[in-house]
Design a protein around this motif. Structure first.
Motif, PDB file in Angstrom:
ATOM      1  N   ILE A 137       0.822  -1.144  -0.122  1.00 28.73           N
ATOM      2  CA  ILE A 137       0.032  -0.088  -0.094  1.00 28.73           C
ATOM      3  C   ILE A 137       0.930   1.275   0.081  1.00 28.73           C
ATOM      4  O   ILE A 137       1.988   1.369   0.753  1.00 28.73           O
ATOM      5  CB  ILE A 137      -0.923   0.074   1.197  1.00 28.73           C
ATOM      6  CG1 ILE A 137      -1.637  -1.180   1.240  1.00 28.73           C
ATOM      7  CG2 ILE A 137      -1.771   1.207   0.965  1.00 28.73           C
ATOM      8  CD1 ILE A 137      -2.675  -1.107   2.598  1.00 28.73           C
ATOM      9  N   ASP A 138       0.531   2.205  -0.719  1.00 29.52           N
ATOM     10  CA  ASP A 138       1.398   3.771  -0.702  1.00 29.52           C
ATOM     11  C   ASP A 138       0.196   4.617  -1.379  1.00 29.52           C
ATOM     12  O   ASP A 138      -0.821   4.283  -2.112  1.00 29.52           O
ATOM     13  CB  ASP A 138       2.500   3.376  -1.505  1.00 29.52           C
ATOM     14  CG  ASP A 138       3.479   4.673  -0.707  1.00 29.52           C
ATOM     15  OD1 ASP A 138       3.166   5.262   0.021  1.00 29.52           O
ATOM     16  OD2 ASP A 138       4.372   4.691  -1.346  1.00 29.52           O
ATOM     17  N   ALA A 139       0.590   5.847  -0.987  1.00 30.02           N
ATOM     18  CA  ALA A 139      -0.122   6.843  -1.402  1.00 30.02           C
ATOM     19  C   ALA A 139       0.635   7.777  -2.425  1.00 30.02           C
ATOM     20  O   ALA A 139       1.669   7.825  -2.331  1.00 30.02           O
ATOM     21  CB  ALA A 139      -0.751   7.981  -0.235  1.00 30.02           C
ATOM     22  N   ASN A 140      -0.265   8.361  -3.437  1.00 25.18           N
ATOM     23  CA  ASN A 140       0.267   9.143  -4.408  1.00 25.18           C
ATOM     24  C   ASN A 140      -0.467  10.901  -4.378  1.00 25.18           C
ATOM     25  O   ASN A 140      -1.613  10.769  -4.845  1.00 25.18           O
ATOM     26  CB  ASN A 140       0.310   8.905  -5.811  1.00 25.18           C
ATOM     27  CG  ASN A 140       0.934   9.405  -6.789  1.00 25.18           C
ATOM     28  OD1 ASN A 140       1.243  10.868  -6.899  1.00 25.18           O
ATOM     29  ND2 ASN A 140       1.676   8.984  -7.911  1.00 25.18           N
ATOM     30  N   PHE A 141       0.438  11.810  -3.967  1.00 23.13           N
ATOM     31  CA  PHE A 141      -0.239  13.098  -3.691  1.00 23.13           C
ATOM     32  C   PHE A 141      -0.438  13.882  -4.935  1.00 23.13           C
ATOM     33  O   PHE A 141      -0.586  15.017  -4.976  1.00 23.13           O
ATOM     34  CB  PHE A 141       0.167  13.702  -2.620  1.00 23.13           C
ATOM     35  CG  PHE A 141      -0.374  13.453  -1.090  1.00 23.13           C
ATOM     36  CD1 PHE A 141      -1.368  13.417  -0.715  1.00 23.13           C
ATOM     37  CD2 PHE A 141       0.484  12.353  -0.620  1.00 23.13           C
ATOM     38  CE1 PHE A 141      -1.650  12.965   0.649  1.00 23.13           C
ATOM     39  CE2 PHE A 141      -0.042  11.873   0.832  1.00 23.13           C
ATOM     40  CZ  PHE A 141      -1.023  12.213   1.049  1.00 23.13           C
TER      41      PHE A 141
ATOM     42  N   LYS B 283      -4.290   8.927   5.779  1.00 23.38           N
ATOM     43  CA  LYS B 283      -5.019   8.839   6.955  1.00 23.38           C
ATOM     44  C   LYS B 283      -5.082   7.384   7.088  1.00 23.38           C
ATOM     45  O   LYS B 283      -4.958   6.564   6.107  1.00 23.38           O
ATOM     46  CB  LYS B 283      -6.429   9.218   6.885  1.00 23.38           C
ATOM     47  CG  LYS B 283      -6.561  10.954   6.613  1.00 23.38           C
ATOM     48  CD  LYS B 283      -5.901  11.832   7.589  1.00 23.38           C
ATOM     49  CE  LYS B 283      -5.926  13.244   7.485  1.00 23.38           C
ATOM     50  NZ  LYS B 283      -5.018  14.107   8.258  1.00 23.38           N
ATOM     51  N   GLN B 284      -5.255   6.819   8.218  1.00 18.08           N
ATOM     52  CA  GLN B 284      -5.375   5.404   8.599  1.00 18.08           C
ATOM     53  C   GLN B 284      -6.389   4.762   7.680  1.00 18.08           C
ATOM     54  O   GLN B 284      -6.328   3.663   7.337  1.00 18.08           O
ATOM     55  CB  GLN B 284      -5.736   5.154  10.049  1.00 18.08           C
ATOM     56  CG  GLN B 284      -4.297   5.221  10.745  1.00 18.08           C
ATOM     57  CD  GLN B 284      -4.403   5.056  12.192  1.00 18.08           C
ATOM     58  OE1 GLN B 284      -5.479   5.231  12.689  1.00 18.08           O
ATOM     59  NE2 GLN B 284      -3.439   4.389  12.962  1.00 18.08           N
ATOM     60  N   PHE B 285      -7.605   5.656   7.604  1.00 18.42           N
ATOM     61  CA  PHE B 285      -8.798   4.842   7.315  1.00 18.42           C
ATOM     62  C   PHE B 285      -8.771   4.483   5.654  1.00 18.42           C
ATOM     63  O   PHE B 285      -9.243   3.642   5.280  1.00 18.42           O
ATOM     64  CB  PHE B 285     -10.099   5.535   7.643  1.00 18.42           C
ATOM     65  CG  PHE B 285     -10.144   6.968   7.004  1.00 18.42           C
ATOM     66  CD1 PHE B 285      -9.970   7.549   5.691  1.00 18.42           C
ATOM     67  CD2 PHE B 285      -9.790   8.188   8.116  1.00 18.42           C
ATOM     68  CE1 PHE B 285     -10.263   8.789   5.513  1.00 18.42           C
ATOM     69  CE2 PHE B 285      -9.724   9.229   7.631  1.00 18.42           C
ATOM     70  CZ  PHE B 285      -9.833   9.521   6.213  1.00 18.42           C
ATOM     71  N   TYR B 286      -7.792   4.921   4.932  1.00 15.14           N
ATOM     72  CA  TYR B 286      -7.742   4.623   3.455  1.00 15.14           C
ATOM     73  C   TYR B 286      -7.154   3.510   3.369  1.00 15.14           C
ATOM     74  O   TYR B 286      -7.543   2.245   2.668  1.00 15.14           O
ATOM     75  CB  TYR B 286      -6.848   5.777   2.666  1.00 15.14           C
ATOM     76  CG  TYR B 286      -7.453   7.032   2.868  1.00 15.14           C
ATOM     77  CD1 TYR B 286      -8.445   7.284   2.181  1.00 15.14           C
ATOM     78  CD2 TYR B 286      -6.728   8.231   3.244  1.00 15.14           C
ATOM     79  CE1 TYR B 286      -9.089   8.663   1.904  1.00 15.14           C
ATOM     80  CE2 TYR B 286      -7.215   9.387   3.266  1.00 15.14           C
ATOM     81  CZ  TYR B 286      -8.594   9.507   2.482  1.00 15.14           C
ATOM     82  OH  TYR B 286      -9.087  10.842   2.548  1.00 15.14           O
ATOM     83  N   ALA B 287      -6.030   3.038   4.443  1.00 16.27           N
ATOM     84  CA  ALA B 287      -5.471   1.886   4.109  1.00 16.27           C
ATOM     85  C   ALA B 287      -6.480   0.807   4.693  1.00 16.27           C
ATOM     86  O   ALA B 287      -6.455  -0.347   4.232  1.00 16.27           O
ATOM     87  CB  ALA B 287      -4.073   1.687   5.174  1.00 16.27           C
ATOM     88  N   PHE B 288      -7.285   0.822   5.805  1.00 10.97           N
ATOM     89  CA  PHE B 288      -8.272   0.017   6.431  1.00 10.97           C
ATOM     90  C   PHE B 288      -9.053  -0.394   5.147  1.00 10.97           C
ATOM     91  O   PHE B 288      -9.442  -1.518   5.094  1.00 10.97           O
ATOM     92  CB  PHE B 288      -8.936   0.676   7.464  1.00 10.97           C
ATOM     93  CG  PHE B 288      -8.128   0.573   8.780  1.00 10.97           C
ATOM     94  CD1 PHE B 288      -7.157  -0.189   9.110  1.00 10.97           C
ATOM     95  CD2 PHE B 288      -8.388   1.708   9.816  1.00 10.97           C
ATOM     96  CE1 PHE B 288      -6.574  -0.195  10.148  1.00 10.97           C
ATOM     97  CE2 PHE B 288      -7.503   1.715  10.961  1.00 10.97           C
ATOM     98  CZ  PHE B 288      -6.570   0.813  11.046  1.00 10.97           C
TER      99      PHE B 288
ATOM    100  N   THR C 102      -7.344  14.927  -2.960  1.00 10.97           N
ATOM    101  CA  THR C 102      -5.906  15.279  -3.026  1.00 10.97           C
ATOM    102  C   THR C 102      -4.766  14.235  -3.281  1.00 10.97           C
ATOM    103  O   THR C 102      -3.908  14.625  -3.342  1.00 10.97           O
ATOM    104  CB  THR C 102      -5.736  15.539  -1.461  1.00 10.97           C
ATOM    105  OG1 THR C 102      -5.830  14.251  -0.632  1.00 10.97           O
ATOM    106  CG2 THR C 102      -6.690  16.775  -0.891  1.00 10.97           C
ATOM    107  N   GLY C 103      -5.399  13.183  -3.687  1.00 15.18           N
ATOM    108  CA  GLY C 103      -4.285  12.010  -4.222  1.00 15.18           C
ATOM    109  C   GLY C 103      -5.111  10.844  -4.137  1.00 15.18           C
ATOM    110  O   GLY C 103      -6.419  10.623  -4.094  1.00 15.18           O
ATOM    111  N   LEU C 104      -4.196   9.720  -4.502  1.00 11.88           N
ATOM    112  CA  LEU C 104      -5.070   8.477  -4.409  1.00 11.88           C
ATOM    113  C   LEU C 104      -4.035   7.559  -3.749  1.00 11.88           C
ATOM    114  O   LEU C 104      -2.745   7.465  -3.347  1.00 11.88           O
ATOM    115  CB  LEU C 104      -4.539   7.600  -6.001  1.00 11.88           C
ATOM    116  CG  LEU C 104      -5.533   8.568  -7.149  1.00 11.88           C
ATOM    117  CD1 LEU C 104      -5.050   7.699  -8.508  1.00 11.88           C
ATOM    118  CD2 LEU C 104      -6.949   8.371  -6.609  1.00 11.88           C
ATOM    119  N   MET C 105      -4.670   6.580  -2.916  1.00 11.91           N
ATOM    120  CA  MET C 105      -3.833   5.432  -2.155  1.00 11.91           C
ATOM    121  C   MET C 105      -4.353   3.980  -2.824  1.00 11.91           C
ATOM    122  O   MET C 105      -5.419   3.725  -3.310  1.00 11.91           O
ATOM    123  CB  MET C 105      -4.259   5.350  -0.698  1.00 11.91           C
ATOM    124  CG  MET C 105      -3.448   4.447   0.031  1.00 11.91           C
ATOM    125  SD  MET C 105      -3.840   4.361   1.706  1.00 11.91           S
ATOM    126  CE  MET C 105      -2.955   5.724   2.158  1.00 11.91           C
TER     127      MET C 105
END
Length: 243
Positions: A124-128, A211-216, A187-190
């Motif tokens: 998992i990772d985010a892209n802003f 934020k945590q809830f995106y990973a959840f 604001t971005g994608l995870m």
């Protein structure tokens, strides 16, 4: 074919510009004694060849998808016995869902044994850098959840805990200036990817931080497509925060 494949991959990572490509190649070849009869001939031929090549690639991928789907229908894939016959969370019982098998047959098709002690590995990772400008929104779109402090399905914490993390949790590099939710709807994608870099699920982020809830949400979506007896290894740069 190699040049067309290279150009196709290049245009994924930068804005496609066939004219600039052709102009560069024309000048490069002319300096080495190779000149075209007309000024625009290389660009036209290159554009046509690239278009036909990309169509052929899509046709091959479509044919491969048909073969994979027909294999699922003709030959049951051997999976371990499902251990929990009282499945009430929406998990599939015999093995990974057809969706996951179609996304990556290597991860989710066939038998699943690993020396690492897990059935599959995901990251998992985010892209802003991928943002979406504001659009007209209705009051229903802006509605906030109620104050009912219930426990979300599949979670061991109540809503109040998840809401609190939204105010306190940012990525480890949180000092970096991220896209502001004041200026962007998204604001971005995870994304959650398998070990072969294939995106399985993508979530739009609507907050200024990670934020945590995106990973959840991504992990929960993955688990719903897997049997409960599967063990999944999750790689995440701040995984300690969601232990």
């Amino acid at each position: 074919m190699d040049i067309l494949e290279f150009a196709s991959e290049l245009f994924v990572h930068m804005g496609p510009n066939e004219r600039a490509w052709a102009a560069t190649m024309t000048k490069y070849l002319k300096a080495r004694g190779h000149e075209f009869a007309t000024a625009d001939s290389l660009r036209q031929r290159f554009a046509n060849a690239l278009s036909y090549y990309q169509v052929l690639v899509r046709l091959v991928n479509t044919e491969m998808a048909k073969i994979i789907d027909s294999f699922h229908e003709m030959t049951p894939i051997p999976f371990q016995n499902y251990t929990n016959t009282h499945n009430s969370v929406g998990h599939v019982q015999d093995g990974p869902s057809i969706y996951l098998q179609s996304r990556c047959p290597l991860c989710f098709g066939g038998s699943h044994t690993s020396r690492l002690g897990v059935s599959t590995i995901a990251c998992i990772d985010a892209n802003f850098q991928i943002k979406r400008n504001p659009t007209e929104m209705t009051e229903d779109d802006r509605a906030v959840p109620g104050e009912d402090d219930a426990v979300e399905p599949g979670m061991n914490v109540p809503n109040s805990v998840l809401d609190t993390c939204g105010d306190s949790f940012v990525a480890a590099d949180g000092d970096r200036v991220e896209a502001s939710a004041q200026w962007f709807d998204d604001t971005g994608l995870m994304a959650l990817l398998c070990r072969h870099d294939i995106a399985l699920y993508v979530a739009n982020m609507r907050t200024a931080g990670e934020k945590q809830f995106y990973a959840f949400a991504l992990v929960t979506a993955l688990f719903k497509e897997l049997p409960e007896w599967w063990t999944v290894g999750i790689l995440y740069d701040i995984a300690c925060q969601i232990h």
